[in-house]
Design a protein around this motif. Structure first.
Motif, PDB file in Angstrom:
ATOM      1  N   ARG A   1      26.339  -6.614  23.448  1.00 46.32           N
ATOM      2  CA  ARG A   1      25.642  -5.781  24.432  1.00 46.32           C
ATOM      3  C   ARG A   1      25.516  -4.345  23.937  1.00 46.32           C
ATOM      4  NH1 ARG A   1      28.098  -5.887  30.340  1.00 46.32           N
ATOM      5  NH2 ARG A   1      29.791  -4.790  29.259  1.00 46.32           N
ATOM      6  N   THR A   2      26.574  -3.833  23.320  1.00 50.74           N
ATOM      7  CA  THR A   2      26.498  -2.479  22.759  1.00 50.74           C
ATOM      8  C   THR A   2      25.488  -2.413  21.630  1.00 50.74           C
ATOM      9  OG1 THR A   2      28.815  -2.075  23.332  1.00 50.74           O
ATOM     10  CG2 THR A   2      27.842  -0.658  21.657  1.00 50.74           C
ATOM     11  N   HIS A   3      25.486  -3.422  20.756  1.00 54.09           N
ATOM     12  CA  HIS A   3      24.558  -3.430  19.625  1.00 54.09           C
ATOM     13  C   HIS A   3      23.117  -3.533  20.100  1.00 54.09           C
ATOM     14  CE1 HIS A   3      23.149  -4.076  15.550  1.00 54.09           C
ATOM     15  NE2 HIS A   3      22.537  -5.170  15.940  1.00 54.09           N
ATOM     16  N   VAL A   4      22.858  -4.402  21.074  1.00 57.94           N
ATOM     17  CA  VAL A   4      21.504  -4.558  21.601  1.00 57.94           C
ATOM     18  C   VAL A   4      21.041  -3.266  22.265  1.00 57.94           C
ATOM     19  CG1 VAL A   4      20.152  -5.743  23.376  1.00 57.94           C
ATOM     20  CG2 VAL A   4      21.597  -7.052  21.820  1.00 57.94           C
ATOM     21  N   SER A   5      21.969  -2.545  22.897  1.00 55.77           N
ATOM     22  CA  SER A   5      21.610  -1.273  23.525  1.00 55.77           C
ATOM     23  C   SER A   5      21.083  -0.282  22.496  1.00 55.77           C
ATOM     24  CB  SER A   5      22.830  -0.690  24.249  1.00 55.77           C
ATOM     25  OG  SER A   5      22.528   0.567  24.823  1.00 55.77           O
ATOM     26  N   THR A   6      21.708  -0.248  21.305  1.00 53.65           N
ATOM     27  CA  THR A   6      21.219   0.646  20.246  1.00 53.65           C
ATOM     28  C   THR A   6      19.867   0.175  19.724  1.00 53.65           C
ATOM     29  OG1 THR A   6      22.407  -0.597  18.521  1.00 53.65           O
ATOM     30  CG2 THR A   6      23.582   1.207  19.576  1.00 53.65           C
ATOM     31  N   LEU A   7      19.642  -1.140  19.681  1.00 57.67           N
ATOM     32  CA  LEU A   7      18.335  -1.652  19.242  1.00 57.67           C
ATOM     33  C   LEU A   7      17.241  -1.239  20.219  1.00 57.67           C
ATOM     34  CD1 LEU A   7      19.224  -5.305  18.119  1.00 57.67           C
ATOM     35  CD2 LEU A   7      18.882  -3.294  16.672  1.00 57.67           C
ATOM     36  N   LEU A   8      17.537  -1.327  21.505  1.00 56.76           N
ATOM     37  CA  LEU A   8      16.541  -0.968  22.516  1.00 56.76           C
ATOM     38  C   LEU A   8      16.202   0.513  22.468  1.00 56.76           C
ATOM     39  CD1 LEU A   8      17.894  -3.044  25.535  1.00 56.76           C
ATOM     40  CD2 LEU A   8      15.983  -3.614  24.045  1.00 56.76           C
ATOM     41  N   ALA A   9      17.161   1.322  22.063  1.00 55.75           N
ATOM     42  CA  ALA A   9      16.926   2.762  22.004  1.00 55.75           C
ATOM     43  C   ALA A   9      16.160   3.177  20.755  1.00 55.75           C
ATOM     44  CB  ALA A   9      18.254   3.509  22.057  1.00 55.75           C
ATOM     45  N   ALA A  10      16.205   2.342  19.696  1.00 55.58           N
ATOM     46  CA  ALA A  10      15.624   2.749  18.418  1.00 55.58           C
ATOM     47  C   ALA A  10      14.489   1.864  17.937  1.00 55.58           C
ATOM     48  CB  ALA A  10      16.720   2.790  17.338  1.00 55.58           C
ATOM     49  N   ALA A  11      14.534   0.561  18.230  1.00 61.56           N
ATOM     50  CA  ALA A  11      13.543  -0.362  17.677  1.00 61.56           C
ATOM     51  C   ALA A  11      12.196  -0.184  18.362  1.00 61.56           C
ATOM     52  CB  ALA A  11      14.021  -1.804  17.835  1.00 61.56           C
TER      53      ALA A  11
END
Length: 333
Positions: A80-90
């Motif tokens: 969930r933490t990793h996906v949160s960073t993807l949503l903010a940058a990808a």
């Protein structure tokens, strides 16, 4: 004659079945060889001519549920933490995402809605994270339990299990250390009571000689980097500082700056509140790893601490004797 005709028909049927079985086996073998040799972007028409399965059937998946029994699944929390960073940058994020600001946090956290997915690229491989709902949480007002499905091409299975998932775990742990706010614990009746350290001092804001500040920071960094050395040599991984001076000279501010630099919690031990050596040991055992033990005014505390009598009670009449057990315990730190 009829018997011969039946026998001939039976032989023809056996021959036909054997030929068909051989053809099917050859086709299956061709499919396996072609699936391993052809690149992932093979046109569907060529795949159909070679009897290849559709691309979706050549993908593997890892299912990561929110709970492992009655406890939170640490892999799910990291995902969930990793996906949160993807949503903010990808750039290719779902059209609708959720944004929240958890209590005590200073950064907005992004998350997916069930039924959506986002693509990550790792070591040249595309991996798809998809969030879905599964069952309910009776203890949480009936909220839906969530599950992540990580899908990828079958040829990347070893890379995903051996490198990608450990990378996600390590990245999430690093992010948690960066975002976490240190806590200050105080002992009360044999238990630690926590409060969050807000707006605590840092080495950048601390009124301190520049050369001395640099020496302390370098010593702290050296201490962090030598954890494996302490383990290899069989020594306890700890560092001690004696800070002295009159009130108001910044002793507590220095401890707060050390806590901010190391990302360690602070346990403020009031010796006067410790009723026995057994209670002190329990307090020490209940401390978390990677923390700071702060003993303020230790000289005054030991001078006034009552000594336990032979009957197990406190000997209030001999303050000069001090609490030797507590003193010896502190000397060993």
């Amino acid at each position: 004659m009829a018997s011969q005709r039946r026998s001939g028909a039976l032989e023809l049927c056996k021959t036909t079945i054997t030929a068909a079985t051989s053809a099917v086996a050859a086709a299956m073998l061709l499919r396996r060889v072609a699936a391993d040799l052809l690149p992932a972007g093979t046109p569907p028409l060529i795949g159909s001519l070679l009897l290849l399965p559709p691309p979706s059937s050549r993908r593997h998946a890892v299912v990561i549920e929110e709970f492992d029994g009655a406890y939170h699944n640490r892999v799910f929390l990291a995902a969930r933490t990793h996906v949160s960073t993807l949503l903010a940058a990808a750039p290719g994020v779902p059209p609708v995402i959720k944004a929240t600001l958890p209590r005590g946090a200073d950064q907005i956290r992004f998350s997916m809605r069930p039924g959506t997915d986002v693509v990550d690229v790792f070591d040249g491989a595309e991996l798809t994270w998809r969030l879905s709902s599964q069952g309910r949480r009776p203890w949480d007002g009936g909220a839906a339990r969530e599950v992540f499905k990580l899908s990828f091409d079958a040829k990347h299975k070893e890379m995903v299990l051996g490198a990608y998932l450990p990378f996600v775990m390590a990245r999430a742990e690093a992010a948690a250390r960066e975002q976490r706010q240190a806590k200050l614990y105080s002992n009360e009746r044999g238990k630690w009571r926590p409060v969050t350290l807000r707006d605590a001092s840092t080495f950048a804001t601390l009124a301190m000689d520049a050369e001395q500040r640099r020496a302390v920071v370098d010593d702290l960094d050296r201490f962090l980097d030598r954890k494996e050395y302490y383990q290899r040599t069989g020594r306890a991984w700890k560092r001690g500082y004696l800070v002295h001076g009159p009130p108001g000279t910044g002793k507590s501010s220095l401890v707060a700056a050390i806590s901010n630099h190391l990302r360690f919690d602070v346990y403020d031990l009031d010796i006067g509140n410790v009723r026995s050596n057994t209670e002190l040991r329990k307090l020490m055992i209940r401390m978390k790893n990677r923390s700071i033990l702060l003993v303020e005014d230790v000289d005054c505390a030991l001078a006034t601490a009552p000594r336990r009598g032979a009957d197990g009670g406190s000997d209030e009449t001999s303050p000069a004797a001090k609490n030797r057990e507590v003193s010896q315990f502190l000397d060993s730190l």
